[in-house]
Design a protein around this motif. Structure first.
Motif, PDB file in Angstrom:
ATOM      1  N   UNK A  90      -9.880  -5.175  29.284  1.00  0.00           N
ATOM      2  CA  UNK A  90     -10.527  -6.278  28.383  1.00  0.00           C
ATOM      3  C   UNK A  90     -10.176  -5.946  27.144  1.00  0.00           C
ATOM      4  N   UNK A  92     -11.567  -6.774  23.658  1.00  0.00           N
ATOM      5  CA  UNK A  92     -12.820  -7.413  22.861  1.00  0.00           C
ATOM      6  C   UNK A  92     -12.886  -6.164  21.898  1.00  0.00           C
ATOM      7  N   UNK A  93     -13.832  -6.424  20.935  1.00  0.00           N
ATOM      8  CA  UNK A  93     -14.510  -5.754  19.811  1.00  0.00           C
ATOM      9  C   UNK A  93     -15.803  -5.483  20.226  1.00  0.00           C
ATOM     10  N   UNK A  94     -16.256  -4.339  20.857  1.00  0.00           N
ATOM     11  CA  UNK A  94     -17.456  -3.753  21.607  1.00  0.00           C
ATOM     12  C   UNK A  94     -18.636  -4.084  20.481  1.00  0.00           C
ATOM     13  N   UNK A  95     -18.486  -3.864  19.170  1.00  0.00           N
ATOM     14  CA  UNK A  95     -19.413  -3.638  18.207  1.00  0.00           C
ATOM     15  C   UNK A  95     -19.664  -5.267  17.586  1.00  0.00           C
ATOM     16  N   UNK A  96     -18.772  -6.087  17.924  1.00  0.00           N
ATOM     17  CA  UNK A  96     -19.150  -7.469  17.443  1.00  0.00           C
ATOM     18  C   UNK A  96     -19.801  -8.343  18.446  1.00  0.00           C
ATOM     19  N   UNK A 140     -25.144 -12.070  21.400  1.00  0.00           N
ATOM     20  CA  UNK A 140     -25.099 -10.881  21.674  1.00  0.00           C
ATOM     21  C   UNK A 140     -24.089  -9.931  21.472  1.00  0.00           C
ATOM     22  N   UNK A 141     -24.353  -8.590  21.303  1.00  0.00           N
ATOM     23  CA  UNK A 141     -23.161  -7.824  21.242  1.00  0.00           C
ATOM     24  C   UNK A 141     -22.341  -7.775  22.311  1.00  0.00           C
ATOM     25  N   UNK A 144     -23.249  -4.914  24.944  1.00  0.00           N
ATOM     26  CA  UNK A 144     -24.252  -5.217  25.864  1.00  0.00           C
ATOM     27  C   UNK A 144     -23.951  -5.846  26.888  1.00  0.00           C
ATOM     28  N   UNK A 145     -22.984  -6.883  27.198  1.00  0.00           N
ATOM     29  CA  UNK A 145     -22.638  -7.466  28.276  1.00  0.00           C
ATOM     30  C   UNK A 145     -22.141  -6.787  29.503  1.00  0.00           C
ATOM     31  N   UNK A 146     -22.381  -7.178  30.695  1.00  0.00           N
ATOM     32  CA  UNK A 146     -21.780  -6.598  31.742  1.00  0.00           C
ATOM     33  C   UNK A 146     -20.104  -7.187  31.627  1.00  0.00           C
ATOM     34  N   UNK A 149     -19.449 -10.678  32.259  1.00  0.00           N
ATOM     35  CA  UNK A 149     -19.484 -11.671  31.003  1.00  0.00           C
ATOM     36  C   UNK A 149     -18.531 -11.393  29.859  1.00  0.00           C
ATOM     37  N   UNK A 271     -26.785   6.410  35.197  1.00  0.00           N
ATOM     38  CA  UNK A 271     -26.439   5.257  36.125  1.00  0.00           C
ATOM     39  C   UNK A 271     -25.180   5.400  36.719  1.00  0.00           C
TER      40      UNK A 271
END
Lengths: 516, 346
Positions: A90, A92-96, A140-141, A144-146, A149, A271
């Motif tokens: 993926x 994406x920018x995880x912090x945004x 949501x950042x 934090x998503x699965x 998502x 986990x």
């Protein structure tokens, strides 16, 4: 149906140094269809799609988009045309936040254009999610998503460019059944709106469920395009591999298990690894199957001492050992062959002999501290001969070897170190179809010589072909163990998607030391 | 502290909830816990020093602390931008000096009016930052190397241009220069004597905070630090925004140079080396991650205050200067280690 296709690619050629990646490839996509693109790893599916999305430039051929020939020199051009791609890894920018990710580069501004208009941004996202009927919080950042998502966010992002073509590269690789159902619902909705969808997947059951047509590629060539309804999946598999039967599941007498050489009990780490126990026996190939992120690599790294563990015991040849760092594991005869050979397995800028000797330098050191260079060369030459490494000589830099031969060098490194427990993480990733067979034979030979092999693989045919026993993981747990007779694609997939929310106990636990 | 628990809670908690419902406290994630920790440490330090010495919590000393924070603080504000992108700027200290020397040259050698000198100083800083940005973005040289080179270049140029001698702002035209830092607007307005340098620092902190959170510049600063490749593939002109970010850092260095020169009423060409590391330390203590993607201006302000409160308090307690740096070094390691421990737990 006979209208102009949305996309028509013809005679596409692409060469990389040493590889003819695409040979006269063609592909056609109509509006409002889901078109599967299938083929083995390395068949050229992703490369072809990267040409379509401007990541790579084609060397020859034509791309016709909505009736006019187009040139797609970069990804921005593809976006402007309305061609969107959801990559396997993926982007994406995880912090945004979700909203910030979707409209990155196109943020709504206030009257003074320096300032962002967050209200308008969230308005647009709500509108977009309404269209997809998607329940994700725009604030949501992303971190934090699965994964599922996050993928939905990628799809939303692609759609926000008014994409008319949407390419999905193995979108279900890391999803659970319910998440897959959600994805398919969205795909159906988009198809109804007239979006053309290219669906790259290895999962035959999915193709049946959602695709209209299937295009098969093999070794960089176009093979055929068929209507999904007209064909059965064995035929597709046969086209993919170019022969009717791809894997003869391993035959021969019921595997006699030798003595256990590696016993892992109650291994845990946060986990990622939950109470994992298994045993690896002398001379066996133990397959580790599961979806991406199931925790298989994490187990391998923990056993090898690359990551700290919270608890669990490891026994090697019946003796409990403490493995706190990789050098401990190596001392106990464990070798780890990472899926990412170039980063973790090889010194690519150095030559074959250095790579072969790197883990065993104690043996090649003179008491005075000098290296026994002729001994190193001699050992490396033996490795090259016995593993049939294709290299002009042992002073060739490893980066000039093919993927298969690089893998052999890594194997040679651990054999030189006298490792008798070999952990292979995706042993044939990035290796040509032809060279795969050679690696398979090599693994079988090693097992026959009494080495014990733990093989992690995401390719079910590989698992089925190679494994004496199969352990399946999901969400950090072992969800089942299958003997060679029980192991089928279906049985493995079922265990691999046995998520904790629906698994009271697990199915089909058989022989072997798996107390859980 | 309830929301702090929420911050480290379930991964997909809230993912299913409708917009905003469970999200009000999403700012609590990331570096905010460390910031809270940093803020608590700051308060604790102030309390401890107040009890240890009668000379600590008095107006003049507090103003002294704030005044000494101003220069490093402004540098740290600028550094925050570069660090959030995942880069680093080792040149902020010497660019600051270079800017102050240029201001000195413009005002005292050329006899230009003070405002021109200020503009010239800031422009010098901006230009140095711009050059660093171009080298990083276009020439693809690692930021560490680029800014190390810029540090050496500006250090040398400061000495060359000044003839290795301090430039004093004492002749007629330059007489008002000292007031930039040392006069007090609040004194004439409200009768409270807060030096201008302190006010400028806090004013710039607000500007930097707005820039980082409310503007397109800030958005791309975070995006670059979070995933540069994804940002590029989204059609953002990554190179352009990197240059913008380094230029902003340069502007802050330029302003710091003017504050510094004004406070000393002198442009010292040999000063400034080592300031970059103190600025980086302040940024990191404030919870900004050196790997990019997260950080806040508030954190940086707190981080800068912690270092100067420590230095000041230790001095009042007669701890020798060499021990002060040892202690600040330990605090830096401790702050970052606390952050790492917290992440590992999460």
């Amino acid at each position: 149906m006979n209208a102009i296709p949305l996309v028509a690619m013809e005679g596409i050629e692409k060469r990389f140094p040493g590889v003819h990646a695409l040979k006269q490839c063609r592909f056609e996509l109509r509006a409002g269809e889901v078109h599967a693109l299938v083929g083995e790893n390395g068949a050229g599916k992703s490369t072809l799609m990267k040409v379509l999305t401007g990541v790579y430039r084609k060397d020859a051929g034509r791309i016709v988009y909505k009736g006019t020939e187009v040139d797609i020199p970069d990804t921005i051009k593809a976006q402007q045309l309305g061609i969107g791609i959801i990559h396997q890894e993926l982007n994406l920018m995880p912090h945004l936040t979700v909203a910030q990710n979707i409209y990155i580069g196109r943020e709504p501004r206030k009257k003074i254009p320096l300032f962002l208009d967050e209200k308008a941004l969230h308005e647009q996202v709500r509108h977009l999610f309404g269209r997809m009927n998607l329940a994700v919080d725009p604030r949501a950042k992303v971190s934090e998503l699965t994964v599922a998502k996050q993928q939905m966010v990628e799809i939303a992002k692609a759609l926000s460019y008014r994409s008319e073509v949407l390419i999905m590269d193995e979108p279900t690789a890391a999803l659970t059944d319910s998440e897959i159902a959600e994805l398919f619902r969205i795909i159906a909705r988009l198809r109804a709106e007239g979006v053309g969808i290219v669906y790259i997947s290895h999962r035959m059951d999915e193709l049946r469920r959602i695709t209209d047509r299937i295009t098969v590629m093999r070794d960089g060539s176009y093979i055929d395009t068929v209507r999904t309804a007209d064909v059965d999946m064995d035929r597709i598999i046969a086209m993919m591999v170019g022969r009717e039967v791809y894997h003869e599941p391993k035959t021969g007498g019921a595997a006699k298990l030798g003595e256990p050489v590696l016993e892992v009990t109650g291994l845990s780490r946060g986990k990622a690894i939950r109470n994992v126990s298994f045993a690896l026996h002398k001379g066996e190939i133990l397959g580790f199957a599961g979806l991406m992120g199931a925790g298989r690599t994490e187990v391998a790294r923990a056993v090898f001492g690359a990551d700290p563990i919270d608890g669990g015991t490891i026994r090697v040849h019946g003796r409990e050992v403490r493995i706190k760092q990789p050098s401990d594991a190596v001392r106990h005869g464990i070798g780890y062959l990472s899926e990412d050979r170039k980063r973790f397995g090889l010194l690519v800028d150095m030559d074959v002999q250095t790579n072969v000797a790197i883990s065993s330098y104690a043996r090649f050191r003179h008491p005075t501290g000098w290296m026994k260079r002729d001994k190193i060369a001699q050992t490396a030459e033996e490795v090259v001969r016995s593993l049939k490494v294709k290299t002009p000589n042992v002073r060739q830099k490893v980066k000039f070897l093919s993927g298969g031969n690089q893998q052999k060098v890594v194997i040679g490194k651990w054999l030189t170190r006298n490792s008798d427990i070999l952990i292979f993480d995706e042993p044939t990733r990035g290796i040509d179809v032809g060279a795969k067979n050679e690696i398979y034979k090599l693994l079988e030979q090693l097992a026959a010589q009494g080495k014990s092999i733990l093989m992690i693989s995401s390719e079910l045919p590989e698992i089925l072909r190679m494994s004496d026993r199969v352990i399946v993981m999901c969400e950090g747990r072992i969800t089942g163990e299958l003997s060679r007779e029980e192991a089928t694609q279906e049985a493995i997939m079922k265990l691999a998607t046995l998520h904790s929310d629906k698994s009271a106990g697990h199915e089909s636990v058989t022989s072997g030391g798996n107390p859980k | 502290m309830k929301w702090a628990v929420n911050a480290s809670g379930e991964n997909n908690a809230g993912a299913e909830t409708p917009a905003g419902a469970n999200r009000r406290f999403s700012f609590a994630r990331g570096g905010v816990l460390q910031q809270l920790l940093a803020f608590a440490s700051l308060i604790l330090l102030v309390i401890v020093f107040s009890f240890s010495s009668d000379n600590f919590f008095v107006f003049d000393n507090i103003m002294g602390i704030l005044l000494s924070t101003a220069v490093i603080g402004v540098l740290a504000l600028g550094s925050t931008f570069v660090i959030v992108t995942g880069g680093i700027d080792l040149a902020v200290g010497t660019v600051m000096t270079f800017s102050s020397v240029m201001t000195g040259v413009i005002i005292t050698f050329w006899g230009a009016p003070i405002p021109l000198g200020i503009i010239g100083g800031i422009a010098t800083g901006a230009f140095c930052g711009f050059l660093s940005g171009v080298a990083v973005a276009k020439m693809k040289i690692p930021p560490f190397i680029v800014t190390l080179a810029m540090m050496m270049i500006t250090k040398g140029l400061s000495l060359i241009i000044s003839g290795t001698k301090p430039i004093y702002f004492t002749d007629g035209r330059a007489s008002g220069f000292k007031d930039i830092s040392m006069a007090s607007v609040t004194h004439s307005l409200f009768g409270i004597e807060i030096p201008n340098a302190v006010l400028i620092f806090f004013g710039l902190a607000i500007v930097a905070g707005l820039l980082l959170t409310k503007t397109i510049v800030g958005r791309y600063t975070f995006a670059l630090g979070s995933n540069e490749e994804a940002t590029r593939l989204s059609g953002v002109k990554v190179d352009f925004w990197k240059i913008v970010v380094y230029t902003i850092t340069g502007v802050f260095s330029g302003i710091a140079g003017i504050l510094m020169a004004s406070r000393l009423n002198t442009a010292h060409p040999a000063l400034g080396a080592g300031y970059e590391l103190e600025a980086i330390a302040a940024v990191v203590i404030g919870g900004t991650s050196l790997s990019g993607g997260q950080g806040t201006i508030l954190g940086t302000v707190i981080g800068a205050l912690i270092t100067s409160v420590l230095t000041n308090g230790l001095r009042i307690l007669s701890v020798p200067q060499e021990w002060q740096t040892v202690i600040i070094g330990l605090v830096l390691v401790g702050a970052v280690y606390a952050d790492i421990l917290r992440r590992r737990k999460a």
